[in-house]
Design a protein around this motif. Structure first.
Motif, PDB file in Angstrom:
ATOM      1  N   ASP A  89      14.358  29.064   6.471  1.00  0.00           N
ATOM      2  CA  ASP A  89      15.509  28.659   5.822  1.00  0.00           C
ATOM      3  C   ASP A  89      15.213  28.011   4.399  1.00  0.00           C
ATOM      4  OD1 ASP A  89      17.306  30.106   7.626  1.00  0.00           O
ATOM      5  OD2 ASP A  89      16.863  28.593   9.168  1.00  0.00           O
ATOM      6  N   LYS A 135      28.805  30.573   6.010  1.00  0.00           N
ATOM      7  CA  LYS A 135      27.424  30.535   6.105  1.00  0.00           C
ATOM      8  C   LYS A 135      26.734  31.377   7.287  1.00  0.00           C
ATOM      9  CE  LYS A 135      23.861  26.779   6.578  1.00  0.00           C
ATOM     10  NZ  LYS A 135      23.592  25.411   6.890  1.00  0.00           N
ATOM     11  N   SER A 141      20.772  30.680  11.178  1.00  0.00           N
ATOM     12  CA  SER A 141      19.469  30.315  10.817  1.00  0.00           C
ATOM     13  C   SER A 141      18.740  31.532  10.974  1.00  0.00           C
ATOM     14  CB  SER A 141      18.972  29.144  11.743  1.00  0.00           C
ATOM     15  OG  SER A 141      17.557  28.960  11.407  1.00  0.00           O
TER      16      SER A 141
END
Length: 384
Positions: free
Chosen positions: A63, A245, A248
């Motif tokens: 990330d 969003k 991950s």
């Protein structure tokens, strides 16, 4: 009489399939020669880089590396991420104007996963090897160029088969490998053409057949998208578009690694790209042996929840494509196999060149013979 007719029929097929495809096959052989050694040539031509060595036992989070790439090319989106096996520790990230933008407009960022620093932003759409690759694959004509080269490959295979059918009857009266150096230049090259043709038979068949398969890569991709990928993403067909969003990427990759402990991650396709769906990370893992490292296995991770939704082996036709590409370039056995591939490639160039010479020489001989007959006819007529 049947045998003579059969030989004439095979000769017709051999002559015309060879003549139609020879110029393009010469192009393929000439461009394929440097492509066999593309790794070595690229390594030799690379500028010296001050790449940072491993300074820690662990790599930076994926990330974090994505943020570094996005900061380097602001306004672009991440399409693909892959682990560079030739340079362990390097991560390559593909950035596009959009998720479905054409690859020729993409930008690339290579990041050292230990230091988290950008190693390079290469321009891969230029240079000698790129030119050789595009000429070899599609002659800069895209999918139509690929399919045309596939057609030339099919003609090449027919030429090989017809050559085999001619070789037996022709060589019944001669010893294997005989080259009549004491006769005319055309006969010497005919014997050389026949000898090298039969010696390179297996190699030429393998390379020709795998080359035809490789030209169908876009067709295979379309079949996979409409088949297996559509099945794997069917539950999300009417799902709302992604927003906010994403989960991950590190967690997604670790989940796949836990499921496939004997395999290693190779490529991540981001949601909305052609190798994934609009709702998933598609994480492709590969084996660790020379053969299994060529075969990919897709795993889909819900990009919103982080759930592993599906993982399957690729269909046989996709695996056939994966295996055929490195076999086409002799990329299974290191330098020794590459050298063997190169020698056969050069021998095939001689076969193709001698075939053209024989055709022109035969036509010239025929024209000369007709001219002599015509001159004799006029002389006889004058004397009469």
């Amino acid at each position: 009489m049947t045998t003579i007719k059969s030989v004439k029929r095979w000769f017709w097929w051999h002559k015309w399939t060879s003549l139609i495809c020879t110029a393009f096959l010469l192009l393929l052989c000439l461009t394929g020669l440097p492509l066999i050694f593309h790794e070595e040539i690229e390594h030799f031509s690379e500028k010296e880089k001050t790449q940072e060595t491993q300074v820690a036992a662990t790599t930076k989070p994926l990330d974090e590396l994505l943020v570094t790439a996005q900061n380097r090319f602001k306004g672009r989106v991440v399409k693909l991420l892959y682990w560079d096996r030739e340079h362990p520790g390097n991560i390559s990230i593909t950035m596009g104007d959009s998720l479905m933008s054409h690859y020729e407009t993409d930008k690339y960022v290579i990041i050292n996963s230990f230091s988290g620093k950008i190693e390079e932003t290469p321009e891969v759409q230029e240079g000698f090897m790129y030119t050789m690759f595009r000429l070899h694959v599609d002659m800069f004509a895209g999918i139509p160029g690929k399919l045309f080269m596939g057609l030339m490959g099919i003609l090449f295979i027919i030429a090989i088969i017809s050559g085999i059918m001619l070789y037996g009857p022709i060589m019944k009266k001669f010893d294997f490998g005989m080259i009549r150096t004491e006769r005319s230049s055309r006969l010497k090259w005919l014997d050389m053409h026949n000898l090298l043709g039969i010696v390179t038979l297996t190699w030429a068949t393998v390379v020709g057949f795998t080359g035809v398969i490789n030209t169908l890569s876009d067709v295979v991709l379309g079949l996979w998208q409409q088949g297996q990928l559509a099945e794997m993403t069917a539950p999300y067909k009417n799902a709302a578009p992604l927003s906010g969003k994403l989960t991950s990427l590190d967690a997604a990759v670790k989940k796949v690694q836990a499921k496939e402990a004997l395999m290693r991650p190779y490529i991540v396709a981001f949601p909305g790209t052609m190798f994934s769906s609009k709702h998933h990370y598609a994480i492709f893992v590969q084996g660790t042996t020379p053969l299994t490292s060529r075969i990919l296995k897709p795993a889909l991770i819900d990009a919103k929840t982080g759930t592993l939704t599906d993982i399957r082996d690729m269909p046989w036709y996709v695996n056939t494509l994966f295996i055929s590409e490195p076999l086409h370039f002799g990329d299974y056995g290191g330098i020794p196999l590459k050298v063997i591939w190169a020698l056969f490639d050069i021998a095939t160039i001689v076969v193709l060149g001698s075939g053209l010479y024989l055709w022109f020489a035969r036509n010239k001989s025929t024209r000369d013979q007709l001219a002599r007959l015509e001159a004799t006819y006029h002389l006889t007529k004058e004397m009469a």
